[in-house]
Design a protein around this motif. Sequence first.
Motif, PDB file in Angstrom:
ATOM      1  N   VAL A  54     -37.211 -40.509  50.781  1.00 32.49           N
ATOM      2  CA  VAL A  54     -37.660 -39.712  49.645  1.00 32.49           C
ATOM      3  C   VAL A  54     -36.667 -39.808  48.490  1.00 32.49           C
ATOM      4  CG1 VAL A  54     -38.141 -37.344  48.881  1.00 32.49           C
ATOM      5  CG2 VAL A  54     -38.997 -38.145  51.081  1.00 32.49           C
ATOM      6  N   GLY A  55     -35.423 -40.160  48.810  1.00 29.84           N
ATOM      7  CA  GLY A  55     -34.369 -40.237  47.789  1.00 29.84           C
ATOM      8  C   GLY A  55     -34.633 -41.308  46.758  1.00 29.84           C
ATOM      9  N   SER A  56     -33.696 -41.488  45.933  1.00 33.89           N
ATOM     10  CA  SER A  56     -33.873 -42.385  44.788  1.00 33.89           C
ATOM     11  C   SER A  56     -33.382 -43.800  45.040  1.00 33.89           C
ATOM     12  CB  SER A  56     -33.150 -41.799  43.579  1.00 33.89           C
ATOM     13  OG  SER A  56     -31.769 -41.685  43.879  1.00 33.89           O
ATOM     14  N   ILE A  57     -33.211 -44.178  46.279  1.00 36.62           N
ATOM     15  CA  ILE A  57     -32.725 -45.526  46.566  1.00 36.62           C
ATOM     16  C   ILE A  57     -33.881 -46.518  46.407  1.00 36.62           C
ATOM     17  CG2 ILE A  57     -31.765 -47.056  48.329  1.00 36.62           C
ATOM     18  CD1 ILE A  57     -30.435 -44.605  49.584  1.00 36.62           C
ATOM     19  N   PRO A  58     -33.740 -47.499  45.510  1.00 38.87           N
ATOM     20  CA  PRO A  58     -34.803 -48.509  45.384  1.00 38.87           C
ATOM     21  C   PRO A  58     -34.710 -49.519  46.528  1.00 38.87           C
ATOM     22  CG  PRO A  58     -33.058 -48.948  43.817  1.00 38.87           C
ATOM     23  CD  PRO A  58     -32.695 -47.676  44.530  1.00 38.87           C
ATOM     24  N   PHE A  59     -35.827 -49.786  47.155  1.00 39.18           N
ATOM     25  CA  PHE A  59     -35.855 -50.714  48.290  1.00 39.18           C
ATOM     26  C   PHE A  59     -36.356 -52.087  47.836  1.00 39.18           C
ATOM     27  CE2 PHE A  59     -36.511 -46.475  50.213  1.00 39.18           C
ATOM     28  CZ  PHE A  59     -35.327 -46.413  50.912  1.00 39.18           C
ATOM     29  N   GLU A  60     -35.646 -52.688  46.908  1.00 36.11           N
ATOM     30  CA  GLU A  60     -36.061 -53.964  46.348  1.00 36.11           C
ATOM     31  C   GLU A  60     -35.518 -55.153  47.134  1.00 36.11           C
ATOM     32  OE1 GLU A  60     -34.691 -53.647  42.359  1.00 36.11           O
ATOM     33  OE2 GLU A  60     -36.244 -52.210  41.798  1.00 36.11           O
ATOM     34  N   THR A  61     -34.420 -54.957  47.846  1.00 37.69           N
ATOM     35  CA  THR A  61     -33.808 -56.067  48.583  1.00 37.69           C
ATOM     36  C   THR A  61     -33.637 -55.680  50.048  1.00 37.69           C
ATOM     37  OG1 THR A  61     -31.554 -55.305  48.207  1.00 37.69           O
ATOM     38  CG2 THR A  61     -32.515 -56.757  46.525  1.00 37.69           C
ATOM     39  N   ALA A  62     -33.444 -56.690  50.878  1.00 37.52           N
ATOM     40  CA  ALA A  62     -33.191 -56.445  52.290  1.00 37.52           C
ATOM     41  C   ALA A  62     -31.895 -55.657  52.464  1.00 37.52           C
ATOM     42  CB  ALA A  62     -33.121 -57.760  53.051  1.00 37.52           C
ATOM     43  N   SER A  63     -30.928 -55.936  51.612  1.00 39.47           N
ATOM     44  CA  SER A  63     -29.656 -55.223  51.669  1.00 39.47           C
ATOM     45  C   SER A  63     -29.843 -53.724  51.439  1.00 39.47           C
ATOM     46  CB  SER A  63     -28.697 -55.794  50.627  1.00 39.47           C
ATOM     47  OG  SER A  63     -27.497 -55.069  50.608  1.00 39.47           O
ATOM     48  N   ALA A  64     -30.683 -53.367  50.494  1.00 44.37           N
ATOM     49  CA  ALA A  64     -30.949 -51.952  50.208  1.00 44.37           C
ATOM     50  C   ALA A  64     -31.655 -51.286  51.392  1.00 44.37           C
ATOM     51  CB  ALA A  64     -31.796 -51.809  48.948  1.00 44.37           C
ATOM     52  N   ILE A  65     -32.537 -52.016  52.048  1.00 35.41           N
ATOM     53  CA  ILE A  65     -33.251 -51.472  53.214  1.00 35.41           C
ATOM     54  C   ILE A  65     -32.277 -51.233  54.362  1.00 35.41           C
ATOM     55  CG2 ILE A  65     -34.973 -51.996  54.982  1.00 35.41           C
ATOM     56  CD1 ILE A  65     -36.517 -53.509  52.742  1.00 35.41           C
ATOM     57  N   PHE A  66     -31.408 -52.218  54.629  1.00 29.09           N
ATOM     58  CA  PHE A  66     -30.427 -52.058  55.700  1.00 29.09           C
ATOM     59  C   PHE A  66     -29.422 -50.955  55.380  1.00 29.09           C
ATOM     60  CE2 PHE A  66     -31.561 -56.570  56.791  1.00 29.09           C
ATOM     61  CZ  PHE A  66     -32.196 -56.246  57.986  1.00 29.09           C
ATOM     62  N   ASP A  67     -29.059 -50.829  54.127  1.00 27.14           N
ATOM     63  CA  ASP A  67     -28.153 -49.768  53.707  1.00 27.14           C
ATOM     64  C   ASP A  67     -28.790 -48.400  53.950  1.00 27.14           C
ATOM     65  OD1 ASP A  67     -25.766 -48.697  52.508  1.00 27.14           O
ATOM     66  OD2 ASP A  67     -26.969 -48.311  50.708  1.00 27.14           O
ATOM     67  N   ALA A  68     -30.059 -48.280  53.612  1.00 21.89           N
ATOM     68  CA  ALA A  68     -30.774 -47.011  53.826  1.00 21.89           C
ATOM     69  C   ALA A  68     -30.877 -46.691  55.309  1.00 21.89           C
ATOM     70  CB  ALA A  68     -32.158 -47.085  53.199  1.00 21.89           C
ATOM     71  N   MET A  69     -31.182 -47.693  56.120  1.00 24.41           N
ATOM     72  CA  MET A  69     -31.283 -47.465  57.568  1.00 24.41           C
ATOM     73  C   MET A  69     -29.932 -47.077  58.148  1.00 24.41           C
ATOM     74  SD  MET A  69     -33.908 -50.544  58.563  1.00 24.41           S
ATOM     75  CE  MET A  69     -33.530 -50.455  60.283  1.00 24.41           C
ATOM     76  N   PHE A  70     -28.873 -47.765  57.725  1.00 23.65           N
ATOM     77  CA  PHE A  70     -27.536 -47.454  58.211  1.00 23.65           C
ATOM     78  C   PHE A  70     -27.139 -46.032  57.821  1.00 23.65           C
ATOM     79  CE2 PHE A  70     -22.912 -47.309  57.604  1.00 23.65           C
ATOM     80  CZ  PHE A  70     -22.495 -47.642  58.876  1.00 23.65           C
ATOM     81  N   THR A  71     -27.400 -45.670  56.578  1.00 25.17           N
ATOM     82  CA  THR A  71     -27.095 -44.325  56.099  1.00 25.17           C
ATOM     83  C   THR A  71     -27.834 -43.273  56.922  1.00 25.17           C
ATOM     84  OG1 THR A  71     -26.677 -45.110  53.859  1.00 25.17           O
ATOM     85  CG2 THR A  71     -27.221 -42.777  54.099  1.00 25.17           C
ATOM     86  N   ALA A  72     -29.116 -43.495  57.173  1.00 30.67           N
ATOM     87  CA  ALA A  72     -29.910 -42.542  57.934  1.00 30.67           C
ATOM     88  C   ALA A  72     -29.397 -42.396  59.360  1.00 30.67           C
ATOM     89  CB  ALA A  72     -31.380 -42.966  57.941  1.00 30.67           C
TER      90      ALA A  72
END
Length: 97
Positions: A54-72
């Motif tokens: 729900v946050g403001s992290i844009p999921f435009e790259t695989a790196s952003a997706i992995f970062d979001a998963m790691f953070t969660a």
Amino acid sequence: MDFQEYIKPELLILIPVLVAIGCGFKKAEWLQDKFIPVCLGVVGIVLSLLWVLVGSIPFETASAIFDAMFTAIVQGILVAAAAVYANQLLKQEKKTE
């Protein structure tokens, strides 16, 4: 060092929420006590993932997706650990040794 340096301030509310969920798990006859911390970890990760999505992290790259998963995952584990720790502090306070 303070635990607030590791847990995002927005997710601190999950600690009492997970304590309450843990109390519910404790009363559930179908769940053994030894599995409660693991279940709280899973719930903490899911709730943290919802916050990240729900946050403001844009999921435009695989790196952003992995970062979001790691953070969660990390935040979910940390809030679950803090909830279990808080529960144990409350239990130990009630003991009269």
